[in-house]
Design a protein around this motif. Structure first.
Motif, PDB file in Angstrom:
ATOM      1  N   ASN A  64      16.937  23.332 -28.273  1.00 55.36           N
ATOM      2  CA  ASN A  64      16.631  23.104 -29.095  1.00 55.36           C
ATOM      3  C   ASN A  64      17.068  22.896 -30.627  1.00 55.36           C
ATOM      4  O   ASN A  64      17.479  23.856 -30.760  1.00 55.36           O
ATOM      5  N   THR A  67      15.194  24.115 -35.029  1.00 53.89           N
ATOM      6  CA  THR A  67      13.641  23.775 -35.857  1.00 53.89           C
ATOM      7  C   THR A  67      14.597  23.889 -37.432  1.00 53.89           C
ATOM      8  O   THR A  67      15.403  23.787 -37.278  1.00 53.89           O
ATOM      9  N   THR A  71      19.132  26.081 -34.449  1.00 54.70           N
ATOM     10  CA  THR A  71      19.261  25.350 -33.068  1.00 54.70           C
ATOM     11  C   THR A  71      19.354  26.661 -31.742  1.00 54.70           C
ATOM     12  O   THR A  71      20.417  27.645 -32.194  1.00 54.70           O
TER      13      THR A  71
END
Length: 506
Positions: free
Chosen positions: A125, A127, A141
């Motif tokens: 992931n 952001t 991350t």
């Protein structure tokens, strides 16, 4: 079945539907499981006490049907039947239906047990920060990992799944009876086609002998015509009679070839596979002692098609209960267990584990009449199979009675034809002697030869019919292959069924 009235003449008051459901639910929770719908009981089917066409001695003994075809004393027929059992395609289809029915039952049994499934997930992931932040600022991350288990179990409080297993069990028994019925038909068809083929061989041989004798008579007539003691009409009639008899031979050969083709296909082979094997002439198989028939009630136990119809009735009776169970609430126990974290090592730690467990209840409130319609459909299907059972019994009774009367009548017919053949043989022999001596007209010889050939051919047909009716009687009584049959082996064996690259399609 309807309940009996109480002693006072009044029926007890029936509880309201909600109270009945509550009572059944309580009983199910306390006792483990309740079932709804009718419980199957084997119906009583009326049959006569004796066969009208069988002798009393035949009915005092149980039907002796084990490998009944060996009573015909024909080793070739015995071998053909054994090959047909292993190679016939209808038998192979019936075996596949048994495997299907057994798999269906295993599937239904699986519905009685809880289900458990697992899941796992891993993700990378990222952001992003706000647009006013410096380049790269606020971007994060990270990894996420999760795993879980989900379980559910339908309590089957009103027996829907149990009725499904019951129906599937009866379905297996019906499929096994269908295999036995297929074997009864197969053995009878092989024996009938074989007897028919041998009958045509005998008729071909008779036609050839008769035509040869008639050609000799024609030659004698031409000699007498040359000598002036016979007319041209006599010579022409003699030639025509020999040709007329010989004309039957190709027709009989055609019918013989068709029987051989049928036998080959019954054995699961190409039509001409048995042509060389059956080319050599052999006698028409003849039954010996009468076949014991037992009493009509025996066919309820022996005939596999009657057994199949009865098992199908049981199967669809259970399906009525399965449909009725859908009218009642269903209760399931469901649970889940999950764990998640940003590192694999965080999984299964107390801080990352969550779980849930509890019952769920589904109550049918309004379905637009669909559920009650499904019950009515199941009941109507059950009625159809009840009627099919009665029809199967009547058909079985008819088959036996027809075979008995046909066999008895044909035996009497053969006896009369035998006497006729003896009389025509004497008449033909005397007519030929007198014709050669000049004391008899050729018309008398022609008439005697025609009558003898016709009687001999009819006697052969009668002998074939006797054996075929004997076969029909054994078949009607339920006689078939009683040896072991392995239905577990599939016809198509798949290979390389694991994960692999898909083959290009042509």
């Amino acid at each position: 079945m309807t309940g009996a009235a109480s002693a006072g003449g009044r029926r007890p008051a029936r509880p309201s539907p909600p109270l009945r459901v509550a009572a059944l639910l309580a009983a199910a929770l306390l006792g483990g499981c309740a079932v709804v719908g009718p419980d199957y009981q084997t119906p009583r089917v009326a049959v006569p006490g004796r066969w009208s066409g069988a002798a009393a001695a035949q009915q005092r003994q149980q039907p002796q049907l084990s490998q009944w075809w060996r009573r015909l004393n024909d080793p070739v027929l015995n071998g053909l039947i054994e090959e047909a059992i292993s190679g016939n395609l209808d038998v192979a289809t019936a075996k596949a239906k048994i495997r299907e029915a057994r798999a269906t039952r295993r599937e239904a049994v699986g519905g009685l047990f809880p289900t458990l499934s697992g899941s796992a997930d891993a993700a990378r992931n990222r952001t992003g920060g706000t647009s006013t932040s410096s380049a790269g600022a606020g971007n994060i991350t990270y990894n996420t990992f999760s795993a879980g288990l989900d379980a559910s179990w339908e309590l089957d409080l009103f027996g829907a799944n149990h009725r499904a297993v019951e129906a599937a069990t009866y379905g297996v028994e019906a499929a096994e009876a269908d295999l036995r019925a297929t074997l009864v038909t197969l053995v009878g068809d092989v024996a009938t086609a074989y007897v028919d083929a041998r009958g045509y061989q005998a008729r071909i041989a008779l036609a050839r002998r008769t035509a040869s004798s008639q050609r000799d008579t024609a030659a004698l007539t031409r000699t007498k015509f040359t000598a002036g003691s016979a007319s041209a009409v006599d010579a022409a009639n003699a030639d025509a009679e020999a040709a007329s008899t010989a004309a039957n031979i190709p027709l009989y050969e055609q019918s013989f070839a068709q029987d051989v083709h049928q036998l080959s296909v019954l054995l699961g082979r190409e039509p001409t596979a048995l042509a060389e094997r059956l080319k050599r002439t052999a006698p028409i198989p003849t039954p010996g002692r009468p076949l014991p028939t037992g009493i009509p009630a025996d066919i309820l136990l022996v005939r596999p098609d009657v057994r199949e119809a009865e098992r199908q009735l049981a199967q669809y009776t259970a399906k009525v209960g399965q449909a009725e169970a859908a009218l009642y609430p269903s209760v399931s126990l469901t649970g889940s267990l999950s764990t998640s974290g940003t590192k694999i090592g965080d999984l299964a730690k107390n801080s990352s584990i969550s779980w849930s467990f509890g019952p769920s209840v589904s109550v049918p409130i309004f379905q637009g009449g669909q559920l009650t319609a499904e019950v009515d459909i199941a009941r109507a299907q059950r009625d159809q199979y009840f009627i099919a059972l009665r029809s199967a019994v009547l058909t079985a009774l008819q088959d036996v009675e027809n075979a008995l009367v046909n066999l008895s009548t044909q035996r009497r017919n053969a006896a009369q034809l035998g006497q006729a053949v003896k009389g025509y043989q004497d008449a033909a022999r005397l007519a030929h002697v007198l014709y050669q001596a000049g004391s008899e007209s050729f018309l008398d010889v022609l008439t005697a030869d025609r009558s003898l050939y016709s009687a001999q051919d009819s006697l052969l047909q009668s002998r074939v019919a006797i054996t075929k009716y004997y076969v029909a009687l054994a078949k009607a009584l339920g006689g078939g292959w009683d040896g072991a049959i392995d239905s577990s082996k599939p016809e198509v064996v798949d290979t390389n069924t694991g994960p692999h690259l898909a083959a290009a399609q042509n």
